[in-house]
Write a protein that holds these residues in place. Structure first.
Motif, PDB file in Angstrom:
ATOM      1  N   VAL A   1       0.944  -1.071   0.202  1.00 53.43           N
ATOM      2  CA  VAL A   1       0.315  -0.146  -0.156  1.00 53.43           C
ATOM      3  C   VAL A   1       0.750   0.480   0.358  1.00 53.43           C
ATOM      4  CG1 VAL A   1      -1.916   1.436   1.333  1.00 53.43           C
ATOM      5  CG2 VAL A   1      -1.911  -1.274   1.176  1.00 53.43           C
ATOM      6  N   ALA A   2       0.840   1.892  -1.031  1.00 55.70           N
ATOM      7  CA  ALA A   2       1.483   3.040  -0.528  1.00 55.70           C
ATOM      8  C   ALA A   2       0.601   4.219  -0.381  1.00 55.70           C
ATOM      9  CB  ALA A   2       1.593   3.903  -2.074  1.00 55.70           C
ATOM     10  N   LEU A   3       0.691   5.341   0.345  1.00 57.70           N
ATOM     11  CA  LEU A   3       0.403   6.705   1.202  1.00 57.70           C
ATOM     12  C   LEU A   3       1.225   7.706   0.964  1.00 57.70           C
ATOM     13  CD1 LEU A   3      -0.375   4.618   4.665  1.00 57.70           C
ATOM     14  CD2 LEU A   3      -1.833   4.795   2.437  1.00 57.70           C
ATOM     15  N   HIS A   4       0.477   8.965   1.200  1.00 53.94           N
ATOM     16  CA  HIS A   4       1.072  10.462   0.603  1.00 53.94           C
ATOM     17  C   HIS A   4       0.542  11.188   1.142  1.00 53.94           C
ATOM     18  CE1 HIS A   4       1.406  13.913  -0.503  1.00 53.94           C
ATOM     19  NE2 HIS A   4       2.221  14.238  -0.359  1.00 53.94           N
ATOM     20  N   THR A   5       1.141  11.415   2.694  1.00 53.47           N
ATOM     21  CA  THR A   5       1.240  12.331   3.859  1.00 53.47           C
ATOM     22  C   THR A   5       2.294  13.925   3.570  1.00 53.47           C
ATOM     23  OG1 THR A   5       2.412  11.076   4.940  1.00 53.47           O
ATOM     24  CG2 THR A   5      -0.134  10.739   5.515  1.00 53.47           C
ATOM     25  N   LYS A   6       1.596  14.945   4.285  1.00 57.85           N
ATOM     26  CA  LYS A   6       2.730  15.564   4.878  1.00 57.85           C
ATOM     27  C   LYS A   6       2.630  16.227   5.830  1.00 57.85           C
ATOM     28  CE  LYS A   6       1.056  18.068  -0.269  1.00 57.85           C
ATOM     29  NZ  LYS A   6       2.155  18.721  -0.503  1.00 57.85           N
TER      30      LYS A   6
ATOM     31  N   LEU B   1       5.316   2.982   1.766  1.00 63.18           N
ATOM     32  CA  LEU B   1       5.101   2.497   1.663  1.00 63.18           C
ATOM     33  C   LEU B   1       5.592   1.002   3.063  1.00 63.18           C
ATOM     34  CD1 LEU B   1       5.095   0.658  -0.919  1.00 63.18           C
ATOM     35  CD2 LEU B   1       7.408   0.058  -0.741  1.00 63.18           C
ATOM     36  N   LEU B   2       3.856   0.482   2.771  1.00 65.50           N
ATOM     37  CA  LEU B   2       3.524  -0.274   4.271  1.00 65.50           C
ATOM     38  C   LEU B   2       2.536  -1.531   3.419  1.00 65.50           C
ATOM     39  CD1 LEU B   2       1.688  -0.796   6.732  1.00 65.50           C
ATOM     40  CD2 LEU B   2       0.067  -0.067   5.410  1.00 65.50           C
ATOM     41  N   GLU B   3       4.025  -2.461   3.748  1.00 64.72           N
ATOM     42  CA  GLU B   3       3.277  -3.683   3.290  1.00 64.72           C
ATOM     43  C   GLU B   3       2.977  -4.438   4.153  1.00 64.72           C
ATOM     44  OE1 GLU B   3       6.342  -6.521   1.612  1.00 64.72           O
ATOM     45  OE2 GLU B   3       7.647  -4.119   0.803  1.00 64.72           O
TER      46      GLU B   3
END
Length: 74
Positions: free
Chosen positions: A3-8, A52-54
Motif C-alpha cells: 500500500v502506498a500512502l502520501h501525507t504531508k 510504503l506499507l506491506e
C-alpha cells in the motif's frame, strides 16, 4: 500486499517530525506489526511523506486493525 500512502508534514512541524523519527519506539513498531504490517518505510521530500506499507490485506482489515494512516505529533 503493498500500500502506498502520501501525507504531508506541516511546515511548522518538520523539526518535531525529524526528532520523533530519529528512533522509532519499540512499542510503536510492535503495535504496527500486531496490526498486520510486515514492513513500513517512509521517505520525506520537503513536507511530503511517501509511505510504503506491506501487510496481508489492508482493505480487508488493516485500517480497522489499527494501522495508522496519519500519525499526528502532539
Amino acid at each position: 500486499m503493498r500500500v502506498a500512502l502520501h501525507t504531508k508534514v506541516r511546515a511548522d512541524r518538520v523539526d518535531a517530525y525529524e526528532a520523533a523519527h530519529r528512533e522509532v519506539p519499540a512499542a510503536l513498531t510492535d503495535a504496527i506489526r500486531a496490526a498486520g504490517a510486515t514492513s513500513w518505510t517512509i521517505w520525506r521530500s520537503g513536507p511530503d511523506l511517501f509511505h510504503l506499507l506491506e501487510c496481508e490485506d489492508y482493505a480487508a482489515g488493516g485500517s480497522q486493525a489499527g494501522l495508522p494512516v496519519v500519525w499526528e505529533l502532539p
